[in-house]
Design a protein around this motif. Structure first.
Motif, PDB file in Angstrom:
ATOM      1  N   THR A 608       0.603  -1.295  -0.154  1.00  0.00           N
ATOM      2  CA  THR A 608       0.002  -0.373   0.254  1.00  0.00           C
ATOM      3  C   THR A 608       0.580   1.345  -0.133  1.00  0.00           C
ATOM      4  O   THR A 608       0.675   1.875  -0.955  1.00  0.00           O
ATOM      5  N   ARG A 609       1.891   0.898   0.452  1.00  0.00           N
ATOM      6  CA  ARG A 609       2.736   2.359   0.705  1.00  0.00           C
ATOM      7  C   ARG A 609       3.648   2.554  -0.414  1.00  0.00           C
ATOM      8  O   ARG A 609       3.439   3.599  -0.635  1.00  0.00           O
ATOM      9  N   LEU A 610       3.626   1.723  -0.985  1.00  0.00           N
ATOM     10  CA  LEU A 610       4.699   1.544  -2.101  1.00  0.00           C
ATOM     11  C   LEU A 610       3.739   1.879  -3.363  1.00  0.00           C
ATOM     12  O   LEU A 610       4.014   3.234  -4.260  1.00  0.00           O
ATOM     13  N   GLU A 611       2.758   2.112  -3.411  1.00  0.00           N
ATOM     14  CA  GLU A 611       1.324   2.020  -4.654  1.00  0.00           C
ATOM     15  C   GLU A 611       1.206   3.609  -4.599  1.00  0.00           C
ATOM     16  O   GLU A 611       1.310   3.570  -5.015  1.00  0.00           O
ATOM     17  N   THR A 612       0.866   3.732  -2.837  1.00  0.00           N
ATOM     18  CA  THR A 612       0.590   5.151  -2.880  1.00  0.00           C
ATOM     19  C   THR A 612       2.036   5.926  -3.349  1.00  0.00           C
ATOM     20  O   THR A 612       1.545   7.330  -3.326  1.00  0.00           O
ATOM     21  N   MET A 613       2.667   6.113  -3.111  1.00  0.00           N
ATOM     22  CA  MET A 613       4.151   6.981  -3.386  1.00  0.00           C
ATOM     23  C   MET A 613       3.967   6.840  -4.560  1.00  0.00           C
ATOM     24  O   MET A 613       4.087   7.846  -5.538  1.00  0.00           O
ATOM     25  N   VAL A 614       3.498   5.529  -6.078  1.00  0.00           N
ATOM     26  CA  VAL A 614       4.314   5.796  -7.163  1.00  0.00           C
ATOM     27  C   VAL A 614       2.377   6.047  -7.545  1.00  0.00           C
ATOM     28  O   VAL A 614       2.879   7.186  -9.350  1.00  0.00           O
ATOM     29  N   ARG A 615       1.604   6.189  -6.644  1.00  0.00           N
ATOM     30  CA  ARG A 615       0.443   6.869  -8.017  1.00  0.00           C
ATOM     31  C   ARG A 615       0.454   8.671  -7.273  1.00  0.00           C
ATOM     32  O   ARG A 615      -0.435   9.189  -8.381  1.00  0.00           O
ATOM     33  N   THR A 616       0.495   8.476  -5.935  1.00  0.00           N
ATOM     34  CA  THR A 616       0.349  10.683  -6.199  1.00  0.00           C
ATOM     35  C   THR A 616       1.874  11.076  -5.132  1.00  0.00           C
ATOM     36  O   THR A 616       2.696  10.599  -4.601  1.00  0.00           O
ATOM     37  N   ALA A 617       1.983  12.378  -5.274  1.00  0.00           N
ATOM     38  CA  ALA A 617       3.125  13.316  -5.137  1.00  0.00           C
ATOM     39  C   ALA A 617       2.291  14.363  -4.015  1.00  0.00           C
ATOM     40  O   ALA A 617       2.620  15.555  -3.337  1.00  0.00           O
ATOM     41  N   ASP A 618       0.343  14.334  -3.902  1.00  0.00           N
ATOM     42  CA  ASP A 618       0.244  15.419  -2.598  1.00  0.00           C
ATOM     43  C   ASP A 618       1.145  14.889  -1.480  1.00  0.00           C
ATOM     44  O   ASP A 618       0.501  14.027  -1.435  1.00  0.00           O
ATOM     45  N   GLY A 619       1.430  15.731  -1.196  1.00  0.00           N
ATOM     46  CA  GLY A 619       1.961  15.241   0.741  1.00  0.00           C
ATOM     47  C   GLY A 619       0.521  14.638   1.741  1.00  0.00           C
ATOM     48  O   GLY A 619       0.935  13.906   2.489  1.00  0.00           O
ATOM     49  N   PHE A 620      -0.041  15.921   1.412  1.00  0.00           N
ATOM     50  CA  PHE A 620      -1.796  15.626   2.177  1.00  0.00           C
ATOM     51  C   PHE A 620      -2.594  14.086   1.974  1.00  0.00           C
ATOM     52  O   PHE A 620      -2.903  13.601   3.151  1.00  0.00           O
ATOM     53  N   GLU A 621      -2.482  13.344   0.943  1.00  0.00           N
ATOM     54  CA  GLU A 621      -3.255  12.387   0.379  1.00  0.00           C
ATOM     55  C   GLU A 621      -1.922  11.227   1.269  1.00  0.00           C
ATOM     56  O   GLU A 621      -3.094  10.337   1.691  1.00  0.00           O
ATOM     57  N   ILE A 622      -1.122  11.438   1.298  1.00  0.00           N
ATOM     58  CA  ILE A 622       0.011  10.681   1.304  1.00  0.00           C
ATOM     59  C   ILE A 622       0.259  10.486   3.153  1.00  0.00           C
ATOM     60  O   ILE A 622       0.157  10.033   3.640  1.00  0.00           O
ATOM     61  N   ALA A 623       0.000  11.750   3.717  1.00  0.00           N
ATOM     62  CA  ALA A 623      -0.240  11.678   4.965  1.00  0.00           C
ATOM     63  C   ALA A 623      -1.817  10.987   5.636  1.00  0.00           C
ATOM     64  O   ALA A 623      -1.601  10.641   6.693  1.00  0.00           O
ATOM     65  N   GLU A 624      -2.749  11.175   4.953  1.00  0.00           N
ATOM     66  CA  GLU A 624      -3.923  10.224   5.011  1.00  0.00           C
ATOM     67  C   GLU A 624      -4.316   9.301   4.949  1.00  0.00           C
ATOM     68  O   GLU A 624      -4.634   8.066   5.940  1.00  0.00           O
ATOM     69  N   VAL A 625      -3.592   8.561   4.366  1.00  0.00           N
ATOM     70  CA  VAL A 625      -2.990   7.143   3.600  1.00  0.00           C
ATOM     71  C   VAL A 625      -2.355   6.567   4.820  1.00  0.00           C
ATOM     72  O   VAL A 625      -2.539   5.630   5.586  1.00  0.00           O
ATOM     73  N   ASP A 626      -1.068   7.315   5.477  1.00  0.00           N
ATOM     74  CA  ASP A 626      -0.138   6.788   6.897  1.00  0.00           C
ATOM     75  C   ASP A 626      -0.886   6.846   7.932  1.00  0.00           C
ATOM     76  O   ASP A 626      -0.806   6.260   8.493  1.00  0.00           O
ATOM     77  N   LEU A 627      -2.302   7.710   8.332  1.00  0.00           N
ATOM     78  CA  LEU A 627      -2.583   7.690   9.476  1.00  0.00           C
ATOM     79  C   LEU A 627      -3.991   6.065   9.610  1.00  0.00           C
ATOM     80  O   LEU A 627      -3.959   5.667  10.546  1.00  0.00           O
TER      81      LEU A 627
END
Length: 701
Positions: A608-627
């Motif tokens: 999930t982490r790797l797919e998220t990184m490849v898919r988006t550069a939006d830090g806030f979207e990344i932070a939501e997934v991380d949460l």
């Protein structure tokens, strides 16, 4: 109901007594009647159906049966004994089995008397059996408070061993409802209950423990979650309001020559709309006469530094000094060089103070700071020292604020007779829901767009088996004149392992990219500061093409010519850390790349982490997934996770309820800031009780 009943120690509830009370306190933090009332089930068993023995299926589902015990016997086994009962209904026979507590069970069971039994069945020796069933005499079953959906409460091994079973807790909660007559003061005002169609408190509490239907359970949980989040938000908003009323700040009324000269003639690029909006918010704060306490969030490369500089210029225009504090020497040097370039022509005096500053320079800085000649001081923790005294500090800016403790930040407040305005900046995007709860008492500004012309970093995931292709790509980029980062993970438990990983990696890179054609820098935590600076400096100047490092390069360094970030064992990094590392490239005009290297064995979370990184550069979207992946406690670090010790709400899943709760708390305070209206009497009382308890809010400072 008398609210003091809820403060009654749990020892006094019928069915508990001192021993059970002690274990409830130690294991699950239940000290009072109120604690037990707010100890909610984490799931429910649907007991709407009664089975006949002849209808049982050969699976391990939980079933409920009515029948009688007709015979009891003790059976010897390899270790100890088991107690077996023959249980019958009008369709057949099964066995009930106990491996523990046999003496008590034998003495208390009644033969040939109707029981309701509940538990998991198993098929053994041609018969169904049920180990350690829940049992209740049919006549008792009919008398008890009961619903079709039975609560299952969180438990621990020690609770189970002490005999405080789910059934015991359930009975204690039933007893509490009986003693209280299910009459509870409703802490939400009537107009809010009506507007949101919320269940009354008493009905919500009862249905959260003993729901009469799935629909009522959903309504009860919504109501209780809303209330919990509403009072957290109310507390934070009131705290913010009181601070603005009580803590006076220096009014920056002038927008003078420094600001206008810089804006009109020296600004190196057009500000984005987000930067303009944030500067306007800061200007309003600085001119209000109240002390500013603002959090500035912006992704890597969004232009926070220019916003900070323009805030500093406002301070100087009003006759005040400013300081900017960063967590590392590298980052403070970078801020110093960047700002110095921008303000050289404005006649502004800027100095740098770090742990490495020579004694003779320190004396000069201290003197110029105290007599007011020095306008802006940039540095590390060194700024907090007693010896550092300002002539008139009006604005303190803290970069990467999560790296500084509360006590350290507070020391900056004492650098003037009135506290300076404070702007804390972070490039670690905090999900909006979490920011609302952790920093709800700060004003929050967000720079949510990148400057135009920035090319998005291309991010790819490659397996170790593709390493030769990755090496070929590195060669091509170096031939184009670019520089490369190769980062190895840092695992705090094992510095030796980190070092070994890094050195193994360095050796294989050095074999592949050998001298004199290629030059390689190396950077890790065990190096002396002077050696780190030397290696970093070589890379910044372009003397080396490859930087092999651990995560020490995560924060701050700005090398526009570095266009490739390779992250080894990327599955061992958290999402926000991967995002921070990626932000080290993409700072120049060229296309940049981030390559995430991993082995083939990956957990679902890693994928999930790797797919998220490849898919988006939006830090806030990344932070939501991380949460969602890590939960709020992990994300913020232990010192700040206390606030999230919620009874029923979940900050991730219930973020819509959180937003709604904040909206209504804000609305109520706009209409009645001192909670003086008759309709808000109950809110004022509940708020005062919560402040007195200080249970989940005392962490905020």
């Amino acid at each position: 109901m008398n609210p003091s009943l809820l403060q009654t120690p749990i020892d006094y509830l019928k069915g508990i007594g001192p021993n059970r009370a002690e274990i409830l306190r130690k294991e699950i933090g239940v000290h009072t009647y109120g604690d037990l009332l707010n100890f909610f089930p984490n799931r429910y068993l649907d007991k709407t159906r009664f089975y006949k023995i002849a209808q049982l299926e050969k699976n391990t589902s939980e079933v409920q049966i009515v029948g009688k015990i007709v015979h009891l016997r003790t059976v010897e086994q390899k270790k100890g004994k088991r107690l077996v009962a023959d249980f019958v209904d009008d369709t057949g026979k099964m066995e009930l089995v106990w491996f523990r507590g046999q003496k008590w069970i034998r003495e208390n069971l009644k033969l040939n008397t109707p029981y309701v039994i509940f538990g998991k069945t198993s098929w053994f020796n041609g018969l169904f059996s049920m180990p350690h069933p829940e049992m209740e005499l049919v006549e008792e079953y009919k008398k008890n408070l009961r619903t079709a959906m039975q609560p299952v409460y969180p438990s621990t091994e020690r609770l189970g061993k002490a005999g405080v079973t789910n059934r015991v807790i359930s009975r204690c909660v039933q007893q509490l409802f009986l003693e209280s007559g299910n009459k509870f003061v409703d802490p939400l005002p009537e107009n809010l209950l009506e507007e949101l169609h919320l269940l009354p408190k008493a009905e919500a509490l009862f249905n959260a423990h003993f729901p009469r239907s799935q629909e009522l359970l959903a309504k009860a949980q919504f109501r209780l979650k809303f209330e919990e989040l509403f009072y957290i938000q109310l507390q934070l908003l009131i705290k913010n309001m009181i601070r603005k009323q009580k803590i006076r700040g220096f009014p920056f009324e002038e927008v003078g020559s420094h600001f206008t000269e810089f804006y009109e003639n020296h600004l190196p690029f057009e500000l984005t709309n987000a930067q303009k909006r944030v500067i306007k918010e800061i200007r309003q704060d600085l001119g209000s006469g109240a002390q500013m306490n603002r959090l500035l969030q912006g992704d890597v490369g969004s232009g926070k530094t220019i916003v900070a500089l323009m805030s500093i210029l406002l301070a100087l225009d009003n006759g005040f000094q400013a300081c900017l504090m960063a967590p590392t020497e590298i980052l403070s040097i970078q801020h110093f060089n960047g700002i110095l370039d921008l303000v050289t022509d404005l006649g502004i005096k800027v100095r740098l103070l770090t742990g490495s500053t020579k004694t003779s320079e320190r004396r000069e800085i201290h003197e110029a700071l105290e007599n007011g000649e020095l306008h802006l001081l940039i540095g590390t923790h060194a700024l907090l020292e007693e010896k550092v005294k300002f002539h008139n500090l009006g604005l303190a800016i803290i970069d990467e604020q999560h790296r500084f403790g509360v006590a350290q930040r507070a020391r900056l407040w004492k650098k003037n007779h009135l506290p300076p305005h404070v702007l804390v900046m972070t490039a670690t995007p905090i999900p909006r829901t979490l920011a609302m709860s952790l920093y709800g008492d700060l004003d929050i500004s967000v720079i949510d767009e990148l400057p135009p012309g920035r090319k998005e970093i291309k991010t790819v995931h490659r397996y170790d088996s593709n390493r030769l292709k990755v090496f070929a790509f590195i060669r091509d980029e170096i031939r184009k004149g670019r520089q490369i980062y190769i980062v190895y993970p840092l695992i705090q438990e094992s510095e030796t392992m980190d070092y070994k990983d890094l050195m193994d990696g360095y050796e294989s890179i050095a074999r592949e990219f050998s001298m004199p054609e290629f030059q390689i820098s190396i950077l890790h935590g065990q190096m002396k500061p002077a050696d780190k600076d030397y290696e970093m400096d070589r890379f910044v100047k372009g003397e080396t093409q490859i930087m092999v490092a651990t995560t020490v390069i995560e924060v701050g360094v700005n090398v526009p010519n570095a266009s490739v970030m390779i992250i080894e064992s990327a599955e061992r990094f958290g999402l926000s850390q991967l995002h921070q590392l990626r932000g080290r490239v993409g700072r120049g005009a060229e296309q940049s790349f981030c390559i995430l290297m991993t082995g083939h064995k990956l957990s679902n979370d890693s994928k999930t982490r790797l797919e998220t990184m490849v898919r988006t550069a939006d830090g806030f979207e990344i932070a939501e997934v991380d949460l969602k992946l890590r939960g709020p406690g992990d994300l913020m670090g232990t010192q700040q996770s206390g606030v999230l010790n919620l009874k029923i709400a979940d900050i991730v899943k219930d973020n819509d309820i959180l937003k709604s709760a904040r909206h209504y708390a804000l609305q109520l305070l706009k209409e009645d800031p001192k909670l003086e209206l008759e309709k808000n009497k109950v809110v004022k009382y509940t708020y005062s009780q919560l402040v007195k308890e200080k249970n989940i809010w005392n962490y905020i400072s």
